[in-house]
Design a protein around this motif. Structure first.
Motif, PDB file in Angstrom:
ATOM      1  N   VAL A  64       1.898   4.778  -6.576  1.00 50.28           N
ATOM      2  CA  VAL A  64       1.017   4.122  -5.615  1.00 50.28           C
ATOM      3  C   VAL A  64      -0.133   3.434  -6.359  1.00 50.28           C
ATOM      4  O   VAL A  64      -0.667   3.974  -7.327  1.00 50.28           O
ATOM      5  CB  VAL A  64       0.442   5.163  -4.618  1.00 50.28           C
ATOM      6  CG1 VAL A  64      -0.440   4.485  -3.581  1.00 50.28           C
ATOM      7  CG2 VAL A  64       1.571   5.916  -3.928  1.00 50.28           C
ATOM      8  N   THR A  65      -0.467   2.243  -5.908  1.00 51.14           N
ATOM      9  CA  THR A  65      -1.602   1.538  -6.483  1.00 51.14           C
ATOM     10  C   THR A  65      -2.614   1.247  -5.369  1.00 51.14           C
ATOM     11  O   THR A  65      -2.313   1.425  -4.189  1.00 51.14           O
ATOM     12  CB  THR A  65      -1.177   0.186  -7.089  1.00 51.14           C
ATOM     13  OG1 THR A  65      -0.650  -0.621  -6.022  1.00 51.14           O
ATOM     14  CG2 THR A  65      -0.120   0.344  -8.163  1.00 51.14           C
ATOM     15  N   GLU A  67      -3.349  -1.521  -4.338  1.00 53.58           N
ATOM     16  CA  GLU A  67      -2.765  -2.575  -3.503  1.00 53.58           C
ATOM     17  C   GLU A  67      -1.691  -2.027  -2.564  1.00 53.58           C
ATOM     18  O   GLU A  67      -1.476  -2.555  -1.480  1.00 53.58           O
ATOM     19  CB  GLU A  67      -2.147  -3.669  -4.381  1.00 53.58           C
ATOM     20  CG  GLU A  67      -3.145  -4.548  -5.123  1.00 53.58           C
ATOM     21  CD  GLU A  67      -3.905  -3.824  -6.232  1.00 53.58           C
ATOM     22  OE1 GLU A  67      -3.302  -2.933  -6.876  1.00 53.58           O
ATOM     23  OE2 GLU A  67      -5.094  -4.121  -6.423  1.00 53.58           O
ATOM     24  N   SER A  68      -0.987  -0.982  -2.978  1.00 48.30           N
ATOM     25  CA  SER A  68       0.146  -0.513  -2.173  1.00 48.30           C
ATOM     26  C   SER A  68      -0.178   0.720  -1.339  1.00 48.30           C
ATOM     27  O   SER A  68       0.667   1.212  -0.600  1.00 48.30           O
ATOM     28  CB  SER A  68       1.351  -0.213  -3.072  1.00 48.30           C
ATOM     29  OG  SER A  68       1.124   0.939  -3.864  1.00 48.30           O
ATOM     30  N   ASP A  71       0.386   0.435   2.495  1.00 48.20           N
ATOM     31  CA  ASP A  71       1.816   0.405   2.778  1.00 48.20           C
ATOM     32  C   ASP A  71       2.403   1.823   2.650  1.00 48.20           C
ATOM     33  O   ASP A  71       3.170   2.267   3.501  1.00 48.20           O
ATOM     34  CB  ASP A  71       2.482  -0.556   1.779  1.00 48.20           C
ATOM     35  CG  ASP A  71       3.977  -0.637   1.969  1.00 48.20           C
ATOM     36  OD1 ASP A  71       4.390  -1.084   3.045  1.00 48.20           O
ATOM     37  OD2 ASP A  71       4.705  -0.231   1.053  1.00 48.20           O
ATOM     38  N   PHE A  72       2.015   2.528   1.604  1.00 55.76           N
ATOM     39  CA  PHE A  72       2.477   3.907   1.397  1.00 55.76           C
ATOM     40  C   PHE A  72       2.054   4.797   2.568  1.00 55.76           C
ATOM     41  O   PHE A  72       2.838   5.580   3.100  1.00 55.76           O
ATOM     42  CB  PHE A  72       1.900   4.437   0.075  1.00 55.76           C
ATOM     43  CG  PHE A  72       2.130   5.901  -0.165  1.00 55.76           C
ATOM     44  CD1 PHE A  72       3.406   6.392  -0.454  1.00 55.76           C
ATOM     45  CD2 PHE A  72       1.073   6.808  -0.118  1.00 55.76           C
ATOM     46  CE1 PHE A  72       3.620   7.756  -0.680  1.00 55.76           C
ATOM     47  CE2 PHE A  72       1.279   8.167  -0.339  1.00 55.76           C
ATOM     48  CZ  PHE A  72       2.551   8.636  -0.619  1.00 55.76           C
TER      49      PHE A  72
END
Ligand code: FES
Length: 85
Positions: A64-65, A67-68, A71-72
């Motif tokens: 996971v970043t 940015e994500s 979404d996660f």
């Protein structure tokens, strides 16, 4: 649900702190947030990926970043809480 977020050195450099604060923010805004507990853990053995995140004691390690993370949260965490995944 327990979300383990790696704060080992590799993940720390990739932004563990940002991922933790983003998830905390999403949890505060969301009625499901109270069903989630965040835990900082040390190296999950996937240092090559993004920030390593594990849900409960599942074998899957998510990458996971910052940015994500949204979404996660909405496409993995919440559906799992609802029993849809
Ligand atoms: S430091 Fe995070 S998986 Fe190794």
């Amino acid at each position: 649900m327990l979300i383990n977020i790696c704060i080992g050195s590799a993940c720390h450099l990739k932004g563990s702190y940002n991922v933790i604060t983003e998830i905390q923010q999403l949890m505060e805004e969301d009625s499901y947030g109270s069903q989630i507990e965040l835990k900082s853990v040390f190296c999950l053995g996937h240092c090559q990926s993004g920030v390593s995140v594990q849900i409960d004691d599942e074998p899957t390690i998510y990458s996971v970043t910052k940015e994500s993370v949204k979404d996660f949260y909405y496409n993995t965490v919440i559906p799992k809480l609802k029993g849809e995944l």
